[in-house]
Motif scaffolding. Structure first.
Motif, PDB file in Angstrom:
ATOM      1  N   GLN A  10       0.818  -1.214   0.000  1.00 36.82           N
ATOM      2  CA  GLN A  10       0.000   0.000   0.000  1.00 36.82           C
ATOM      3  C   GLN A  10       0.849   1.260   0.000  1.00 36.82           C
ATOM      4  N   SER A  11       1.928   1.250   0.745  1.00 38.65           N
ATOM      5  CA  SER A  11       2.739   2.468   0.861  1.00 38.65           C
ATOM      6  C   SER A  11       3.552   2.774  -0.391  1.00 38.65           C
ATOM      7  N   ILE A  12       3.959   1.741  -1.143  1.00 41.26           N
ATOM      8  CA  ILE A  12       4.759   2.004  -2.354  1.00 41.26           C
ATOM      9  C   ILE A  12       3.930   1.887  -3.635  1.00 41.26           C
ATOM     10  N   LEU A  13       2.617   1.629  -3.463  1.00 40.83           N
ATOM     11  CA  LEU A  13       1.679   1.571  -4.593  1.00 40.83           C
ATOM     12  C   LEU A  13       2.048   0.502  -5.623  1.00 40.83           C
ATOM     13  N   VAL A  14       2.377  -0.676  -5.110  1.00 47.31           N
ATOM     14  CA  VAL A  14       2.699  -1.825  -5.960  1.00 47.31           C
ATOM     15  C   VAL A  14       1.740  -2.948  -5.572  1.00 47.31           C
ATOM     16  N   SER A  15       1.337  -3.758  -6.526  1.00 45.65           N
ATOM     17  CA  SER A  15       0.399  -4.838  -6.229  1.00 45.65           C
ATOM     18  C   SER A  15       0.977  -5.778  -5.172  1.00 45.65           C
ATOM     19  N   GLU A  16       0.091  -6.428  -4.444  1.00 45.95           N
ATOM     20  CA  GLU A  16       0.530  -7.358  -3.406  1.00 45.95           C
ATOM     21  C   GLU A  16       1.313  -8.524  -3.993  1.00 45.95           C
ATOM     22  N   THR A  17       0.910  -8.992  -5.150  1.00 42.77           N
ATOM     23  CA  THR A  17       1.613 -10.101  -5.800  1.00 42.77           C
ATOM     24  C   THR A  17       3.053  -9.714  -6.125  1.00 42.77           C
ATOM     25  N   LEU A  18       3.214  -8.549  -6.702  1.00 40.16           N
ATOM     26  CA  LEU A  18       4.555  -8.079  -7.049  1.00 40.16           C
ATOM     27  C   LEU A  18       5.373  -7.785  -5.787  1.00 40.16           C
ATOM     28  N   THR A  19       4.736  -7.207  -4.791  1.00 37.00           N
ATOM     29  CA  THR A  19       5.422  -6.928  -3.529  1.00 37.00           C
ATOM     30  C   THR A  19       5.937  -8.220  -2.906  1.00 37.00           C
ATOM     31  N   LYS A  20       5.128  -9.259  -2.955  1.00 44.92           N
ATOM     32  CA  LYS A  20       5.527 -10.565  -2.410  1.00 44.92           C
ATOM     33  C   LYS A  20       6.791 -11.074  -3.105  1.00 44.92           C
ATOM     34  N   ARG A  21       6.884 -10.870  -4.412  1.00 43.20           N
ATOM     35  CA  ARG A  21       8.065 -11.291  -5.176  1.00 43.20           C
ATOM     36  C   ARG A  21       9.298 -10.479  -4.788  1.00 43.20           C
ATOM     37  N   PHE A  22       9.114  -9.160  -4.640  1.00 44.00           N
ATOM     38  CA  PHE A  22      10.231  -8.307  -4.220  1.00 44.00           C
ATOM     39  C   PHE A  22      10.709  -8.702  -2.829  1.00 44.00           C
ATOM     40  N   ILE A  23       9.782  -8.988  -1.933  1.00 47.20           N
ATOM     41  CA  ILE A  23      10.144  -9.421  -0.579  1.00 47.20           C
ATOM     42  C   ILE A  23      10.999 -10.683  -0.645  1.00 47.20           C
ATOM     43  N   ALA A  24      10.584 -11.626  -1.477  1.00 51.60           N
ATOM     44  CA  ALA A  24      11.336 -12.880  -1.616  1.00 51.60           C
ATOM     45  C   ALA A  24      12.761 -12.618  -2.117  1.00 51.60           C
ATOM     46  N   VAL A  25      12.912 -11.722  -3.072  1.00 52.85           N
ATOM     47  CA  VAL A  25      14.239 -11.390  -3.599  1.00 52.85           C
ATOM     48  C   VAL A  25      15.098 -10.756  -2.510  1.00 52.85           C
ATOM     49  N   LEU A  26      14.526  -9.805  -1.785  1.00 56.85           N
ATOM     50  CA  LEU A  26      15.290  -9.128  -0.739  1.00 56.85           C
ATOM     51  C   LEU A  26      15.637 -10.067   0.414  1.00 56.85           C
ATOM     52  N   GLN A  27      14.788 -11.035   0.679  1.00 53.51           N
ATOM     53  CA  GLN A  27      15.117 -12.048   1.679  1.00 53.51           C
ATOM     54  C   GLN A  27      16.267 -12.918   1.184  1.00 53.51           C
ATOM     55  N   ALA A  28      16.216 -13.316  -0.072  1.00 53.35           N
ATOM     56  CA  ALA A  28      17.282 -14.136  -0.651  1.00 53.35           C
ATOM     57  C   ALA A  28      18.616 -13.382  -0.659  1.00 53.35           C
ATOM     58  N   GLU A  29      18.557 -12.064  -0.815  1.00 52.87           N
ATOM     59  CA  GLU A  29      19.768 -11.230  -0.795  1.00 52.87           C
ATOM     60  C   GLU A  29      20.270 -10.995   0.626  1.00 52.87           C
ATOM     61  N   GLY A  30      19.469 -11.392   1.611  1.00 54.71           N
ATOM     62  CA  GLY A  30      19.860 -11.212   3.013  1.00 54.71           C
ATOM     63  C   GLY A  30      19.660  -9.804   3.542  1.00 54.71           C
ATOM     64  N   LEU A  31      18.799  -9.023   2.878  1.00 58.45           N
ATOM     65  CA  LEU A  31      18.597  -7.633   3.272  1.00 58.45           C
ATOM     66  C   LEU A  31      17.399  -7.432   4.194  1.00 58.45           C
ATOM     67  N   ILE A  32      16.389  -8.306   4.084  1.00 62.26           N
ATOM     68  CA  ILE A  32      15.230  -8.205   4.967  1.00 62.26           C
ATOM     69  C   ILE A  32      14.866  -9.586   5.497  1.00 62.26           C
ATOM     70  N   ILE A  33      14.121  -9.575   6.583  1.00 64.81           N
ATOM     71  CA  ILE A  33      13.582 -10.817   7.134  1.00 64.81           C
ATOM     72  C   ILE A  33      12.110 -10.584   7.462  1.00 64.81           C
ATOM     73  N   SER A  34      11.358 -11.663   7.444  1.00 71.48           N
ATOM     74  CA  SER A  34       9.963 -11.577   7.864  1.00 71.48           C
ATOM     75  C   SER A  34       9.788 -12.466   9.086  1.00 71.48           C
ATOM     76  N   SER A  35       8.793 -12.149   9.865  1.00 71.25           N
ATOM     77  CA  SER A  35       8.592 -12.860  11.130  1.00 71.25           C
ATOM     78  C   SER A  35       8.228 -14.319  10.922  1.00 71.25           C
ATOM     79  N   GLY A  36       7.598 -14.645   9.797  1.00 69.67           N
ATOM     80  CA  GLY A  36       7.170 -16.023   9.556  1.00 69.67           C
ATOM     81  C   GLY A  36       6.051 -16.458  10.491  1.00 69.67           C
TER      82      GLY A  36
END
Length: 131
Positions: A60-86
């Motif tokens: 919502q804050s970056i105005l990108v679809s949830e599907t695309l945001t989910k993909r970006f999150i996965a990439v950034l997690q794989a890069e070791g830059l972000i983590i999610s609580s799971g």
């Protein structure tokens, strides 16, 4: 055009910041572009504000679809830059935060960009930025 020197200086500063982001974030930023930077900044800001922040909030804050945001999150997690609580079944509902590496990279970009833009840009020497 009005104030062309000011405009030229601003554009050269933007170009320098882009080069800094590519230098610090590497292939991830080169391939996926500014959305990566937006995501990292949003998470960084929410952390400073001590606000719980999910993937859905991010979309919502970056105005990108949830599907695309989910993909970006996965990439950034794989890069070791972000983590999610799971903590939830949906990655979009998990709390997001920067890893130490993520904080380090965002801080480095901010510091280098601030340092670069604090110096007056001599637009007569603009050719050096086109290398």
């Amino acid at each position: 055009m009005k104030d062309t020197e000011h405009t030229k200086s601003a554009l050269l500063n933007i170009r320098k910041m882009e080069k800094i982001k590519v230098s610090v974030l590497g292939q991830c930023y080169s391939t996926l572009g500014n959305v990566i930077w937006q995501i990292l900044c949003e998470i960084y800001l929410r952390t400073i504000e001590d606000v719980d922040f999910s993937g859905r909030d991010l979309a919502q804050s970056i105005l990108v679809s949830e599907t695309l945001t989910k993909r970006f999150i996965a990439v950034l997690q794989a890069e070791g830059l972000i983590i999610s609580s799971g903590a939830t079944l949906s990655a979009l509902d998990d709390h997001l935060s920067l890893t130490e590496l993520g904080v380090s990279k965002v801080s480095q970009i901010i510091e280098e960009s601030a340092s670069e833009t604090s110096h007056a840009t001599d637009t007569r020497q603009a050719s050096v930025f086109f290398a």
